[in-house]
Design an enzyme around this catalytic site. Structure first.
Site, PDB file in Angstrom:
ATOM      1  N   VAL A  78       0.939  -1.143  -0.096  1.00 11.79           N
ATOM      2  CA  VAL A  78      -0.024   0.167  -0.040  1.00 11.79           C
ATOM      3  C   VAL A  78       1.017   1.203   0.052  1.00 11.79           C
ATOM      4  O   VAL A  78       1.841   1.399   0.778  1.00 11.79           O
ATOM      5  CB  VAL A  78      -0.854  -0.105   1.252  1.00 11.79           C
ATOM      6  N   LYS A  79       0.580   2.129  -0.797  1.00  9.23           N
ATOM      7  CA  LYS A  79       1.202   3.525  -0.808  1.00  9.23           C
ATOM      8  C   LYS A  79       0.185   4.753  -1.048  1.00  9.23           C
ATOM      9  O   LYS A  79      -0.812   4.495  -1.882  1.00  9.23           O
ATOM     10  CB  LYS A  79       2.293   3.585  -2.065  1.00  9.23           C
TER      11      LYS A  79
END
Length: 164
Positions: A78-79
């Site tokens: 996740v970013k």
């Protein structure tokens, strides 16, 4: 006005390969070469708190702005990146952020989920446009979603071709 738009796409590459691209500092910028020449790191090492300054092509709507990385989770792939200075903020947004997620589906494919979150300043010209054109949930919100999703799909299509 606070809004969230999200969509998911299947990508025919292993999750770890997709994340190898998503995890780079230049991900968004290299995926749209017609808009960006480069990206400068103003502060940080690519982790949370890193401030990026995209170098846009001449004639771009946002000639100068900065993004800030607010989350990098390599384990869960996740970013999150949000507008930090200029750009969307100058247009009347209090907040404009993107969340990228890679979700393993099979050994050779994954789901990429992109979420756009925004908060528009009441009374700003952007707010008036959003209210005027996109508030009717039955039609206009779907139109807005289609426009944003088509842009994101184009980015992901380019990204997928880079991985192959």
């Amino acid at each position: 006005m606070i809004g969230t738009l999200s969509d998911e796409f299947e990508v025919n590459v292993p999750a770890h390969e997709a994340w190898a691209l998503y995890g780079t500092l230049q991900f968004t910028y290299i995926c749209v070469p017609d808009l960006f020449d480069d990206v400068q790191v103003l502060k940080g090492d690519g982790g949370v708190g890193t401030i990026l300054k995209p170098i846009t092509k001449p004639g771009s709507l946002f000639y100068t702005y900065e993004d800030k990385i607010s989350k990098v989770d390599n384990e869960n792939m996740v970013k999150e990146v949000h507008a930090h200075k200029g750009g969307y903020l100058d247009l009347g947004f209090n907040y404009y952020g993107l969340r990228f997620e890679v979700i393993k589906k099979t050994e050779s494919s994954c789901i990429t989920k992109v979420t756009v979150r925004f908060d528009v300043k009441e009374g700003s010209s952007v707010y008036v446009i959003v209210i005027k054109h996109f508030l009717d949930v039955s039609k206009e919100e779907e139109f807005l979603k289609v426009k944003i999703i088509s842009m994101v799909k184009a980015i992901l299509g380019i990204a997928q071709s880079m991985l192959l």
